[in-house]
Design an enzyme around this catalytic site. Sequence first.
Site, PDB file in Angstrom:
ATOM      1  N   ASP A   3      -4.092 -20.763  46.670  1.00 49.90           N
ATOM      2  CA  ASP A   3      -2.959 -20.413  47.516  1.00 49.90           C
ATOM      3  C   ASP A   3      -3.347 -20.348  48.982  1.00 49.90           C
ATOM      4  O   ASP A   3      -4.528 -20.326  49.325  1.00 49.90           O
ATOM      5  CB  ASP A   3      -2.410 -19.037  47.110  1.00 49.90           C
ATOM      6  CG  ASP A   3      -1.573 -19.129  45.856  1.00 49.90           C
ATOM      7  OD1 ASP A   3      -1.109 -20.241  45.520  1.00 49.90           O
ATOM      8  OD2 ASP A   3      -1.387 -18.080  45.203  1.00 49.90           O
ATOM      9  N   TYR A  48     -13.682 -16.613  39.722  1.00 49.64           N
ATOM     10  CA  TYR A  48     -13.142 -16.098  40.983  1.00 49.64           C
ATOM     11  C   TYR A  48     -13.781 -14.758  41.306  1.00 49.64           C
ATOM     12  O   TYR A  48     -14.156 -13.987  40.409  1.00 49.64           O
ATOM     13  CB  TYR A  48     -11.622 -15.897  40.888  1.00 49.64           C
ATOM     14  CG  TYR A  48     -10.819 -17.160  41.055  1.00 49.64           C
ATOM     15  CD1 TYR A  48     -10.410 -17.585  42.313  1.00 49.64           C
ATOM     16  CD2 TYR A  48     -10.464 -17.924  39.944  1.00 49.64           C
ATOM     17  CE1 TYR A  48      -9.663 -18.737  42.472  1.00 49.64           C
ATOM     18  CE2 TYR A  48      -9.714 -19.092  40.097  1.00 49.64           C
ATOM     19  CZ  TYR A  48      -9.312 -19.488  41.371  1.00 49.64           C
ATOM     20  OH  TYR A  48      -8.582 -20.628  41.523  1.00 49.64           O
TER      21      TYR A  48
END
Lengths: 251, 251
Positions: free
Chosen positions: A51, A109
């Site tokens: 994003d 992540y």
Amino acid sequence: MNYLLKLSYDGTNYCGFQVQPNGRSVAAAFQDALEAVLGCRPDIKGCSRTDAGVHALGFMLNFHADTRIPAAKLPLALNQHLPPDIRALEARVVPDDFHARYAAHTKTYLYRIHNSPIDSPFAARYYTKVPGRLDADRMQQAAQYFVGKHDFLALCASGSSAAAHGDTVRTITACDVQRRGDDIDITVTADGYLYNMVRILAGTLCEAGAGRLAPEAVPGILASRERKNAGPTLAAKGLFLKSVDYDTPIE
Amino acid sequence: MNYLLKLSYDGTNYCGFQVQPNGRSVAAAFQDALEAVLGCRPDIKGCSRTDAGVHALGFMLNFHADTRIPAAKLPLALNQHLPPDIRALEARVVPDDFHARYAAHTKTYLYRIHNSPIDSPFAARYYTKVPGRLDADRMQQAAQYFVGKHDFLALCASGSSAAAHGDTVRTITACDVQRRGDDIDITVTADGYLYNMVRILAGTLCEAGAGRLAPEAVPGILASRERKNAGPTLAAKGLFLKSVDYDTPIE
């Protein structure tokens, strides 16, 4: 030739990896550099979207091109044309049908939280700030309930196509919380992620860390399949795509 | 009352701590916040100047003012008026004649180097980048020759008033080099510093780390009292004032 390349970038000034109608994308900046070096503008396959504002330590992408530049020298050549907030780290030749996204076995992540009653002037770009004291041990306990194969619809932002297709089962193979001084790092490894899943997972762990949620409540949240039962979506700037693991060794 | 206050700041956008005719100083930004909170603009005594672009993890300053706000609450009140790149960390009342600079027993600086053939997108603001491999063990060996009471004129930039007055003897009580991955941290503790001394010391250690200087050559450089024999002055952005120690215990 099919080139697989590892990128690191500071996502602050980008609308995400993927080319978008509005906003500067990492992929477009990378294609500009490719064009400068190779004289062509090949399609790029990224290992994930990411994003706006999300960072990467080891983003993987592949593209097909013909060049006499040895793969090992490509990063150096590209870095002369990339902006300083995007760096090519390494490159190699992979089989023609290799796809940086579909060949990914797991992705890891990192979510970073600066947990101090007083903001750090140095945490502005790369951390989410949480002023109230978080109990990292409680967060680690809660994190273990996310590990395994689950339906993660409760951790999925609305507007996700995966949710629309009922494709919301993923497997988290590791989820760990570590405090170092005022910094708390959340590391998650999974075979795939739903829209905003790591940011909502991190927000849910913060609820546990702040004492507003019992770690044992996590299975009920997952079973409910209701977004409203999970914690808030934390800011993009604390999120880093850390690494991608492939089935085939990519040395 | 005499207040002693600890600040942290990102020096990127400032001309240094001290108020200057040109450029925005940390002291002026702090005085603005004091004025907003206390309704007065007292003189500020800082523990050191710090050059343009230098950062601080624990800068100490003192000022005299009358306020009903308890010292422990002052940082919170000031932070509402300080820019996000300056944070007040703690405050306490000290004896009337306490001076943040003159009472300092030692000050500790940190110099950060990012040592990788490829720049990190995340190192831009807070590190000096050195692409060629540095041998941190050799740097640590060289660093030990700086420890002790020496004439540091060779590590002093021109235009220093201390040099003009022949006041160039300082005592370094600790000087350590530590590598963590691609990052090298140089930590120096001394009773005082000459102009640009830490940045020139760090530049000299890099010469040793790159193999261009033998660690054993350091005593000769100091004895020469010639700036040209030491290494280059590294950039301000890698330098952090880490902490100040006072003779009297200040918690």
